[in-house]
Motif scaffolding. Structure first.
Motif, PDB file in Angstrom:
ATOM      1  N   CYS A   1       0.822  -1.205   0.000  1.00 43.53           N
ATOM      2  CA  CYS A   1       0.000   0.000   0.000  1.00 43.53           C
ATOM      3  C   CYS A   1       0.859   1.259   0.000  1.00 43.53           C
ATOM      4  O   CYS A   1       1.799   1.386   0.772  1.00 43.53           O
ATOM      5  CB  CYS A   1      -0.908   0.002   1.228  1.00 43.53           C
ATOM      6  SG  CYS A   1      -1.852   1.529   1.415  1.00 43.53           S
TER       7      CYS A   1
ATOM      8  N   CYS B   1       0.095   2.998   3.777  1.00 41.44           N
ATOM      9  CA  CYS B   1       0.452   2.405   5.060  1.00 41.44           C
ATOM     10  C   CYS B   1       1.431   1.241   4.945  1.00 41.44           C
ATOM     11  O   CYS B   1       1.895   0.724   5.959  1.00 41.44           O
ATOM     12  CB  CYS B   1      -0.807   1.951   5.802  1.00 41.44           C
ATOM     13  SG  CYS B   1      -1.544   0.443   5.138  1.00 41.44           S
TER      14      CYS B   1
ATOM     15  N   SER C   1       0.909  -1.761   3.930  1.00 40.25           N
ATOM     16  CA  SER C   1       0.300  -3.079   4.083  1.00 40.25           C
ATOM     17  C   SER C   1       0.346  -3.854   2.771  1.00 40.25           C
ATOM     18  O   SER C   1       0.271  -3.278   1.687  1.00 40.25           O
ATOM     19  CB  SER C   1      -1.154  -2.926   4.536  1.00 40.25           C
ATOM     20  OG  SER C   1      -1.837  -4.170   4.439  1.00 40.25           O
TER      21      SER C   1
ATOM     22  N   CYS D   1      -6.629  -0.868  -0.318  1.00 41.07           N
ATOM     23  CA  CYS D   1      -5.978  -1.469   0.835  1.00 41.07           C
ATOM     24  C   CYS D   1      -7.017  -1.890   1.875  1.00 41.07           C
ATOM     25  O   CYS D   1      -7.868  -1.091   2.266  1.00 41.07           O
ATOM     26  CB  CYS D   1      -5.004  -0.457   1.436  1.00 41.07           C
ATOM     27  SG  CYS D   1      -4.241  -1.015   2.966  1.00 41.07           S
TER      28      CYS D   1
ATOM     29  N   CYS E   1      -6.112   0.297   5.459  1.00 45.76           N
ATOM     30  CA  CYS E   1      -6.396   1.727   5.646  1.00 45.76           C
ATOM     31  C   CYS E   1      -7.450   2.258   4.674  1.00 45.76           C
ATOM     32  O   CYS E   1      -7.913   3.386   4.821  1.00 45.76           O
ATOM     33  CB  CYS E   1      -5.117   2.551   5.533  1.00 45.76           C
ATOM     34  SG  CYS E   1      -4.503   2.744   3.846  1.00 45.76           S
TER      35      CYS E   1
HETATM   36 ZN   LIG Z   1      -2.991   0.902   3.400  1.00 46.01          ZN
END
Ligand SMILES: [Zn+2]
Length: 76
Positions: free
Chosen positions: A6, A9, A11, A55, A58
């Motif tokens: 991501c 963030c 991820s 994502c 987030c």
């Molecule tokens: Zn994210």
């Protein structure tokens, strides 16, 4: 694309969405209601397909944001 994390963030929980809706796409934006093919200037694909990656941690839609003003937002 599937190996990236991501952009917000970091991820790795990215969902790739492709919705083949042809000319049955509905968009409400800037007080307008548009119905037809998918606009290409909203960051969600274009033409026949809604296509985006988001994502699951987030909620960020992956892409180059902010987008320039879209056609739907232009004064008529
Ligand atoms: Zn994210």
């Amino acid at each position: 694309m599937r190996t990236k994390d991501c952009q917000r963030c970091g991820s790795g929980r990215l969902a790739h969405v492709l919705g083949h809706c042809s000319d049955m796409c509905s968009i409400d934006l800037a007080g307008r209601h548009a119905y037809g093919y998918v606009p290409r200037d909203l960051g969600i694909g274009g033409g026949d397909d809604v296509q985006l990656t988001y994502c699951l941690d987030c909620g960020q839609i992956q892409g180059a944001f902010p987008l320039p003003p879209s056609d739907l937002e232009q004064p008529r």
